[in-house]
Design a protein around this motif. Structure first.
Motif, PDB file in Angstrom:
ATOM      1  N   ALA A 264       0.832  -1.212   0.000  1.00  0.00           N
ATOM      2  CA  ALA A 264       0.000   0.000   0.000  1.00  0.00           C
ATOM      3  C   ALA A 264       0.858   1.250   0.000  1.00  0.00           C
ATOM      4  CB  ALA A 264      -0.925  -0.002   1.215  1.00  0.00           C
ATOM      5  N   ALA A 265       1.951   1.221   0.779  1.00  0.00           N
ATOM      6  CA  ALA A 265       2.854   2.374   0.817  1.00  0.00           C
ATOM      7  C   ALA A 265       3.508   2.601  -0.541  1.00  0.00           C
ATOM      8  CB  ALA A 265       3.910   2.166   1.890  1.00  0.00           C
ATOM      9  N   SER A 266       3.835   1.520  -1.223  1.00  0.00           N
ATOM     10  CA  SER A 266       4.448   1.638  -2.551  1.00  0.00           C
ATOM     11  C   SER A 266       3.481   2.263  -3.545  1.00  0.00           C
ATOM     12  CB  SER A 266       4.888   0.255  -3.050  1.00  0.00           C
ATOM     13  OG  SER A 266       5.885  -0.286  -2.225  1.00  0.00           O
ATOM     14  N   ARG A 267       2.230   1.823  -3.499  1.00  0.00           N
ATOM     15  CA  ARG A 267       1.232   2.397  -4.405  1.00  0.00           C
ATOM     16  C   ARG A 267       1.020   3.873  -4.122  1.00  0.00           C
ATOM     17  NH1 ARG A 267      -1.318  -2.677  -3.418  1.00  0.00           N
ATOM     18  NH2 ARG A 267      -2.625  -1.764  -1.806  1.00  0.00           N
ATOM     19  N   GLN A 268       1.014   4.247  -2.839  1.00  0.00           N
ATOM     20  CA  GLN A 268       0.836   5.659  -2.490  1.00  0.00           C
ATOM     21  C   GLN A 268       2.025   6.486  -2.944  1.00  0.00           C
ATOM     22  OE1 GLN A 268      -1.967   7.146  -1.058  1.00  0.00           O
ATOM     23  NE2 GLN A 268      -0.832   8.935  -1.806  1.00  0.00           N
ATOM     24  N   TRP A 269       3.226   5.935  -2.779  1.00  0.00           N
ATOM     25  CA  TRP A 269       4.438   6.649  -3.209  1.00  0.00           C
ATOM     26  C   TRP A 269       4.397   6.897  -4.714  1.00  0.00           C
ATOM     27  CZ3 TRP A 269       8.584   5.952  -6.493  1.00  0.00           C
ATOM     28  CH2 TRP A 269       9.686   6.774  -6.282  1.00  0.00           C
ATOM     29  N   LEU A 270       4.009   5.890  -5.472  1.00  0.00           N
ATOM     30  CA  LEU A 270       3.935   6.042  -6.922  1.00  0.00           C
ATOM     31  C   LEU A 270       2.892   7.090  -7.311  1.00  0.00           C
ATOM     32  CD1 LEU A 270       4.192   2.328  -8.102  1.00  0.00           C
ATOM     33  CD2 LEU A 270       5.872   4.123  -8.463  1.00  0.00           C
ATOM     34  N   ALA A 271       1.762   7.081  -6.618  1.00  0.00           N
ATOM     35  CA  ALA A 271       0.716   8.067  -6.911  1.00  0.00           C
ATOM     36  C   ALA A 271       1.199   9.478  -6.603  1.00  0.00           C
ATOM     37  CB  ALA A 271      -0.543   7.749  -6.113  1.00  0.00           C
ATOM     38  N   ASP A 272       1.921   9.628  -5.501  1.00  0.00           N
ATOM     39  CA  ASP A 272       2.447  10.945  -5.130  1.00  0.00           C
ATOM     40  C   ASP A 272       3.457  11.434  -6.160  1.00  0.00           C
ATOM     41  OD1 ASP A 272       0.906  10.890  -2.864  1.00  0.00           O
ATOM     42  OD2 ASP A 272       2.540  10.269  -1.536  1.00  0.00           O
ATOM     43  N   ARG A 273       4.339  10.548  -6.620  1.00  0.00           N
ATOM     44  CA  ARG A 273       5.333  10.948  -7.615  1.00  0.00           C
ATOM     45  C   ARG A 273       4.662  11.256  -8.966  1.00  0.00           C
ATOM     46  NH1 ARG A 273       6.970  10.293  -3.444  1.00  0.00           N
ATOM     47  NH2 ARG A 273       6.323  12.474  -3.483  1.00  0.00           N
ATOM     48  N   GLU A 274       3.650  10.490  -9.296  1.00  0.00           N
ATOM     49  CA  GLU A 274       2.938  10.715 -10.554  1.00  0.00           C
ATOM     50  C   GLU A 274       2.280  12.085 -10.561  1.00  0.00           C
ATOM     51  OE1 GLU A 274      -0.536   8.205 -11.492  1.00  0.00           O
ATOM     52  OE2 GLU A 274       0.518   7.721 -13.347  1.00  0.00           O
ATOM     53  N   ALA A 275       1.792  12.509  -9.382  1.00  0.00           N
ATOM     54  CA  ALA A 275       1.142  13.821  -9.282  1.00  0.00           C
ATOM     55  C   ALA A 275       2.143  14.960  -9.478  1.00  0.00           C
ATOM     56  CB  ALA A 275       0.460  13.953  -7.923  1.00  0.00           C
ATOM     57  N   GLU A 276       3.419  14.676  -9.300  1.00  0.00           N
ATOM     58  CA  GLU A 276       4.450  15.697  -9.437  1.00  0.00           C
ATOM     59  C   GLU A 276       4.965  15.847 -10.869  1.00  0.00           C
ATOM     60  OE1 GLU A 276       6.325  14.927  -4.961  1.00  0.00           O
ATOM     61  OE2 GLU A 276       7.375  14.238  -6.757  1.00  0.00           O
ATOM     62  N   LEU A 277       4.584  14.931 -11.750  1.00  0.00           N
ATOM     63  CA  LEU A 277       5.109  14.947 -13.110  1.00  0.00           C
ATOM     64  C   LEU A 277       4.682  16.196 -13.870  1.00  0.00           C
ATOM     65  CD1 LEU A 277       4.567  11.225 -14.177  1.00  0.00           C
ATOM     66  CD2 LEU A 277       6.692  12.323 -13.455  1.00  0.00           C
ATOM     67  N   LEU A 278       5.620  16.706 -14.648  1.00  0.00           N
ATOM     68  CA  LEU A 278       5.350  17.859 -15.510  1.00  0.00           C
ATOM     69  C   LEU A 278       4.918  17.368 -16.893  1.00  0.00           C
ATOM     70  CD1 LEU A 278       8.541  19.937 -14.595  1.00  0.00           C
ATOM     71  CD2 LEU A 278       6.225  20.270 -13.701  1.00  0.00           C
ATOM     72  N   PRO A 279       4.211  18.197 -17.658  1.00  0.00           N
ATOM     73  CA  PRO A 279       3.786  17.790 -19.005  1.00  0.00           C
ATOM     74  C   PRO A 279       4.934  17.891 -20.011  1.00  0.00           C
ATOM     75  CG  PRO A 279       3.042  20.019 -18.561  1.00  0.00           C
ATOM     76  CD  PRO A 279       3.666  19.528 -17.274  1.00  0.00           C
ATOM     77  N   VAL A 280       6.020  17.187 -19.742  1.00  0.00           N
ATOM     78  CA  VAL A 280       7.201  17.191 -20.609  1.00  0.00           C
ATOM     79  C   VAL A 280       7.706  15.763 -20.741  1.00  0.00           C
ATOM     80  CG1 VAL A 280       7.843  19.535 -19.898  1.00  0.00           C
ATOM     81  CG2 VAL A 280       8.788  17.564 -18.667  1.00  0.00           C
TER      82      VAL A 280
END
Length: 215
Positions: free
Chosen positions: A79-95
């Motif tokens: 669960a922590a891994s999935r949350q970490w991935l979601a948090d990092r995905e939210a930080e992605l720029l449109p590049v």
């Protein structure tokens, strides 16, 4: 999500004791504790609780055993891994993004195995400084970039293989912070440029750590 047919815990419970006997003297106390935690995770060994339907005509009962909560346990950290991935995905720029990997040379892996805290810290620090320095070079990208870096200490063959995975955006802020500088969509920096600077920085930091008696 359906439970996997085979889990890491199953393998350790079936083969862990024999593996530990065969590798006595070569496994650290910390590694033994991790194996024990995973083997005992969500079993009666760690206790648990019973949930029973209050309807006497039903009386359905379920037993849930406690988790080990070890940070290496795949069940506890899913669960922590999935949350970490979601948090990092939210930080992605449109590049566009690039995958950059820095690997510790094989000649240094034995040193790293005996001095994990020092060498792993140097590996992460050197990889970050190398990437940021090359990106900010006006002859290269000439921009201040961000990076997401993850340390891996084992390879796919489960042998000691320290390396750093980086996700690097294809661009960054100009050195005066006034504009966005985009990299080519299919190219960031030549690998040889990164390798030369990384090698030089890593060797220099190793010698400094040795001279300072770091351990």
């Amino acid at each position: 999500m359906a439970r996997p047919v085979l889990e890491v815990a199953d393998i350790l419970r079936d083969h862990g004791p024999a593996w530990r006997d065969a590798n006595q003297g070569h496994v650290s106390l910390g590694q033994l504790k991790v194996m024990s935690a995973i083997e005992r995770c969500r079993t009666a060994a760690l206790g648990g609780h019973v949930a029973r339907c209050e309807n006497t005509a039903c009386g359905h009962t379920e037993i849930a055993y406690n988790s080990c909560r070890n940070r290496h346990c795949p069940k506890c950290q899913a669960a922590a891994s999935r949350q970490w991935l979601a948090d990092r995905e939210a930080e992605l720029l449109p590049v566009p993004y690039f995958h950059v990997v820095y690997t510790l040379p094989s000649e240094l892996r034995d040193i790293a195995y005996q001095n994990k805290r020092v060498i792993y810290n140097l590996l992460m620090k050197t990889a970050a400084e190398t990437t940021l320095a090359i990106a900010s070079d006006p002859k290269r990208l000439g921009a201040r970039i961000g990076i997401t870096a993850v340390l891996h200490t084992w390879g796919s063959a489960l042998t000691h293989h320290p390396h750093v995975h980086m996700i690097v955006p294809g661009g960054g802020l100009s050195l005066d912070n006034r504009r966005w500088i985009a990299a080519r969509s299919d190219f960031l920096v030549h690998v040889n440029v990164l390798a030369r600077l990384f090698r030089g920085k890593m060797l220099a930091m190793l010698m400094q750590a040795h001279a300072a008696g770091a351990r």
